[in-house]
Design a protein around this motif. Structure first.
Motif, short mmCIF file in Angstrom:
data_model
loop_
_atom_site.label_atom_id
_atom_site.label_comp_id
_atom_site.label_asym_id
_atom_site.label_seq_id
_atom_site.Cartn_x
_atom_site.Cartn_y
_atom_site.Cartn_z
N SER A 100 -3.89 -7.00 8.10
CA SER A 100 -3.23 -7.52 9.60
C SER A 100 -1.95 -8.29 9.00
O SER A 100 -2.26 -8.98 8.08
CB SER A 100 -4.19 -8.56 10.23
N GLY B 215 -9.85 -8.54 20.66
CA GLY B 215 -8.85 -9.05 21.79
C GLY B 215 -7.74 -8.34 22.28
O GLY B 215 -7.53 -8.25 23.47
N THR B 216 -7.39 -7.39 21.43
CA THR B 216 -6.40 -6.34 21.82
C THR B 216 -7.02 -5.22 22.63
O THR B 216 -6.59 -5.14 23.79
CB THR B 216 -5.84 -5.64 20.67
N ASN C 48 0.86 -18.57 20.31
CA ASN C 48 1.12 -17.57 19.35
C ASN C 48 2.52 -17.51 19.26
O ASN C 48 3.22 -16.51 18.40
CB ASN C 48 0.86 -16.31 19.78
N ASP D 105 -5.44 -15.22 29.24
CA ASP D 105 -5.58 -14.58 27.92
C ASP D 105 -6.30 -15.86 27.30
O ASP D 105 -5.43 -16.69 26.59
CB ASP D 105 -4.53 -13.94 27.26
N GLU E 298 2.29 -19.85 14.48
CA GLU E 298 0.84 -19.56 14.66
C GLU E 298 0.30 -21.02 15.07
O GLU E 298 1.10 -22.21 15.16
CB GLU E 298 0.15 -19.26 13.28
P1 KE4 Z 1 -7.49 -9.35 18.10
O1 KE4 Z 1 -6.91 -8.01 18.43
O2 KE4 Z 1 -6.47 -9.76 16.85
O3 KE4 Z 1 -8.82 -9.53 18.14
O4 KE4 Z 1 -6.65 -10.36 19.32
C1 KE4 Z 1 -5.46 -10.33 19.77
C2 KE4 Z 1 -5.03 -11.43 20.58
C3 KE4 Z 1 -5.09 -11.49 22.01
N1 KE4 Z 1 -4.78 -12.62 22.53
C4 KE4 Z 1 -4.60 -13.84 21.80
C5 KE4 Z 1 -4.25 -15.27 22.62
C6 KE4 Z 1 -4.63 -13.92 20.55
O5 KE4 Z 1 -4.05 -14.94 19.84
C7 KE4 Z 1 -4.78 -12.68 19.90
C8 KE4 Z 1 -4.82 -12.86 18.53
N2 KE4 Z 1 -4.24 -13.79 17.70
C9 KE4 Z 1 -3.65 -13.63 16.32
C10 KE4 Z 1 -3.45 -14.99 15.55
N3 KE4 Z 1 -2.36 -15.53 16.46
C11 KE4 Z 1 -4.72 -12.86 15.25
C12 KE4 Z 1 -4.41 -13.07 13.91
C13 KE4 Z 1 -3.90 -11.49 13.33
O6 KE4 Z 1 -3.17 -10.82 14.06
O7 KE4 Z 1 -4.19 -11.24 12.22
#
Ligand code: KE4
Length: 427
Positions: free
Chosen positions: A22, A116-117, A210, A238, A399
């Motif tokens: 990542s 989360g994506t 973010n 979100d 961050e």
């Molecule tokens: P993931 O796909 O990384 O699990 O979640 C995406 C996501 C969605 N929405 C919010 C508000 C988020 O903060 C995130 C992911 N956060 C980042 C850190 N700011 C993940 C760290 C990384 O990309 O390695």
């Protein structure tokens, strides 16, 4: 030079793009090479070179109880002994769904996914399927994962690496995404007026975290709620970062606003890969198998991830973690503000609950433009000087840092001493 980490990183770069899985882990925003972790426990992490650090990244949010929390490790161990994946409905899925709906009343039904994506991407598809509309509104600097339609003026790693609009996203996708400055009500009203009956949803981090951490001003979120209702668009919160961290009911409990859909992740998986999205039953019932909006996943509702999430959430409630996290956060803020008092360096410190960010920029900072005023070179020097003194902050100005229930008053006092020492060297 940490020989073991350096040796691992050069090997990693031969077989893994950028040496990381990542981008934000690559230290590009701060320079230097990332260390490799050997193990972590509580608020501490140990790298493969024998160094240890007080950890304020917490796996980017999931480690709200600290690392290797006993209740989570035991739950995963017990679940694993009975099989690690079934692709068949299992009781843990029902229990976690019921708990999420109980703690976040805006969620009447919830679907589990693996990140989360995936949750945000699925939410957008569901909003488009439910409304029959194509366009979405997001906000500059907010990050909702790396789905094509959301990689527009994104935060987090995309911003860190100076590519808020990723290569590889077809223009046609981007045209359907309108990204506006956060906190700018006039731009929201203008976008709705210029795209009447075309906006499927507004997706927003209720507390943007973010691009560093900043806050909605002057009823911004309630105006989003009003505008979405008025124009027949869905409001999506979100809460991947804020959900079950800022309060038992997340940011929506604090601001008292009911979104139509909510995106979740991080804390709900106890550190295992989990995302989720949920909301009003009549919207969620549009999802396959009963509805026309398709969404699926081999590992969705995985028993280990469900067991870890249940154990973590139940422990948060058992220890009333939200009061503890607020107390630790308040102590941290007092100590850090005291440490910064004498400094001539321009900084802006933001905190809400157990989330904080130290901008190396003058305030006020209420949107991405303000965050981008930060002095990235000074931030990088601050990051490395803190790391050398055993304190690990997120390796990017864009961050947010996290305190866990495993952090102690002594950890916080030591961190404040380090901050005081480090800012004195930054002149
Ligand atoms: P993931 O796909 O990384 O699990 O979640 C995406 C996501 C969605 N929405 C919010 C508000 C988020 O903060 C995130 C992911 N956060 C980042 C850190 N700011 C993940 C760290 C990384 O990309 O390695």
């Amino acid at each position: 030079m940490n020989l073991r980490s350096s040796e691992l990183f050069s090997r990693a770069q031969r077989r893994i793009p950028g040496g990381v899985n990542s981008p934000v882990r690559a230290f590009h925003n701060v320079g230097g090479e990332p260390f490799f972790v050997a193990r972590a426990e509580g608020a501490r992490i140990w790298d493969v070179d024998g160094n240890d650090y007080i950890d304020y990244v917490g796996s980017w949010g999931p480690a709200i109880l600290g690392h290797a929390a006993k209740v989570v490790v035991e739950a995963v161990r017990d679940a694993a002994a009975r099989g690690v994946s079934f692709g068949i409905p299992n009781p843990f899925e029902v229990e976690l769904a019921e708990l999420i709906c109980h703690w976040m009343p805006s969620i009447e039904k919830v679907r589990m996914v693996n990140s989360g994506t995936e949750a945000a991407m699925s939410c957008i598809r569901l909003a488009r399927g439910f409304t029959g509309r194509d366009k979405i509104i997001k906000f500059d600097g907010c990050y909702h994962g790396h789905a094509d339609s959301l990689l527009v003026k994104s935060g987090s790693g995309a911003l860190t690496h100076g590519r808020p609009d990723s290569a590889g996203v077809p223009e046609g996708f981007v045209e359907l995404t309108i990204s506006l400055a956060f906190n700018h009500v006039d731009l929201v009203r203008k976008a709705f007026a210029e795209n009447e009956n075309e906006i499927a949803a507004v997706i927003v981090e209720p507390i943007p975290a973010n691009a560093g951490l900043y806050f909605p001003q002057h009823n911004f979120l309630s105006i989003l709620r009003e505008e979405c209702t008025r124009h027949g668009a869905l409001l999506i919160f979100d809460e991947v970062m804020t959900g079950f961290r800022l309060a038992r009911g997340g940011a929506q409990e604090i601001c008292g606003i009911k979104p139509d859909l909510t995106v979740l992740g991080k804390v709900i998986g106890g550190g295992l890969p989990v995302g989720a999205f949920g909301g009003c039953a009549d919207i969620m019932d549009q999802l396959s198998p009963n509805g026309p909006v398709y969404q699926a996943g081999t590992l969705s509702g995985n028993p280990l991830a469900m067991a870890a999430g249940l154990a973590q959430l139940r422990e948060l409630e058992r220890i009333n973690a939200w009061t503890l996290l607020e107390n630790l956060g308040a102590q941290f803020e007092n100590c850090v503000r005291e440490a910064l008092r004498e400094s001539k360096i321009q900084t802006t410190f933001h905190r809400i609950g157990s989330m904080f960010c130290l901008f190396f920029a003058p305030g006020p900072i209420v949107d991405l433009a303000g965050a981008k005023r930060s002095d990235l070179k000074t931030f990088a020097n601050f990051f490395h000087a803190s790391l050398e003194r055993g304190v690990y902050f997120p390796p990017s100005q864009f961050e947010t840092a996290f305190i866990s229930t495993a952090h102690t008053a002594a950890d916080i006092e030591r961190t404040a001493r380090v901050v005081s020492e480090v800012v004195a060297t930054l002149l």
